[in-house]
Design an enzyme around this catalytic site. Structure first.
Site, PDB file in Angstrom:
ATOM      1  N   ASN A  79       0.816  -1.227   0.000  1.00 27.30           N
ATOM      2  CA  ASN A  79       0.000   0.000   0.000  1.00 27.30           C
ATOM      3  C   ASN A  79       0.841   1.265   0.000  1.00 27.30           C
ATOM      4  O   ASN A  79       1.608   1.499   0.934  1.00 27.30           O
ATOM      5  CB  ASN A  79      -0.924  -0.002   1.224  1.00 27.30           C
ATOM      6  CG  ASN A  79      -2.081  -0.963   1.047  1.00 27.30           C
ATOM      7  OD1 ASN A  79      -2.541  -1.177  -0.071  1.00 27.30           O
ATOM      8  ND2 ASN A  79      -2.542  -1.548   2.138  1.00 27.30           N
ATOM      9  N   HIS A  80       0.702   2.085  -1.011  1.00 26.93           N
ATOM     10  CA  HIS A  80       1.327   3.404  -1.012  1.00 26.93           C
ATOM     11  C   HIS A  80       0.483   4.332  -0.134  1.00 26.93           C
ATOM     12  O   HIS A  80      -0.716   4.114   0.020  1.00 26.93           O
ATOM     13  CB  HIS A  80       1.357   3.972  -2.437  1.00 26.93           C
ATOM     14  CG  HIS A  80       2.299   3.241  -3.338  1.00 26.93           C
ATOM     15  ND1 HIS A  80       2.827   3.815  -4.471  1.00 26.93           N
ATOM     16  CD2 HIS A  80       2.815   1.994  -3.277  1.00 26.93           C
ATOM     17  CE1 HIS A  80       3.625   2.951  -5.065  1.00 26.93           C
ATOM     18  NE2 HIS A  80       3.628   1.826  -4.367  1.00 26.93           N
TER      19      HIS A  80
END
Ligand SMILES: CC(C)(COP(=O)(O)OP(=O)(O)OC[C@H]1O[C@@H](n2cnc3c(N)ncnc32)[C@H](O)[C@@H]1OP(=O)(O)O)[C@@H](O)C(=O)NCCC(=O)NCCS
Length: 203
Positions: A79-80
């Site tokens: 997840n960015h």
């Protein structure tokens, strides 16, 4: 049946009891849970994606799960950060960008209960909990928790049906047959693999 056997089915190495081949300490697997892969059963670990040792998350899988070829687990490292104006992970790429924020979205461990059947090429997203006895249909993308003994399918995975009525589900969750001594399991596999509620209640 010895859970410390690596390849439990005589004559083939496409099926392995996972706990005996896993190297990553962030993946914890219970007895008798197996993975099947005709190409290479060691592909399992490659399909646990974005599991980084600098992240705290773990993939925890219970006992007696059945995991089909190509099942994927996407972990939190995927997840960015999404709260900034850009999702680009500046900080990871250059010291010149060290002032950038890099606070990934963290959804916790992924936990798979006991006796869960995960179909071919299903994908489990970060932080998802799958209850005991659940079934994940082939090619599903599981984005939310799955209740015990629920069958889910699709992208995003939705309930197909419950496997049993609520009283039976509660009963199965209470008896926790997967924790019985192996001698008791050995003696009663014909009942465990049947749907005979009267018989299992006698055990
Ligand atoms: C989930 C599963 C167990 C359901 O089996 P079933 O009860 O016989 O399923 P049915 O064919 O009667 O379908 C029931 C419903 O689920 C849906 N469904 C079935 N498989 C699905 C899938 N992979 N994705 C999304 N929906 C699915 C059907 O469209 C049907 O929907 P409807 O009620 O709206 O018409 C089965 O479809 C499956 O995916 N098994 C996994 C097979 C596998 O990957 N094995 C690997 C080797 S072990």
């Amino acid at each position: 049946m010895n859970p410390n056997t690596t390849y439990p089915i005589e004559g083939t190495k496409r099926v392995a009891y996972l706990k005996n081949i896993i190297k990553n300490p962030q993946i914890i697997v219970g007895d008798y849970t197996y993975y099947d892969d005709p190409d290479d059963v060691h592909n399992f670990e490659k399909n646990v994606l974005y599991l980084f040792d600098f992240m705290p998350d773990k993939l925890k899988i219970g006992k007696f799960c059945q995991i089909a070829t190509g099942a994927k687990f996407i972990m939190n490292g995927a997840n960015h950060p999404m709260n900034g104006f850009s999702t680009f992970p500046f900080k990871a790429f250059s010291k010149e960008w060290s002032k950038a924020d890099l606070i990934p979205v963290y959804k916790g461990d992924t936990t798979i209960g006991h006796d869960v059947w995960i179909g071919n090429s299903a994908t489990i997203m970060p932080g998802v909990n799958i209850g005991n006895g659940a079934i994940i249909a082939s090619n599903s993308v599981v984005t939310k928790n799955v209740a015990p003994y629920e069958i889910v399918g699709g992208n995003p995975a939705k309930t197909i049906r419950k496997r049993f009525d609520d009283d039976t589900i509660n009963f199965l969750n209470e008896i926790q047959w997967w924790d019985w001594p192996i001698e008791k399991i050995n003696k009663n596999v014909h009942i465990l693999s049947s749907g005979n509620l009267e018989k299992i209640k006698e055990l």
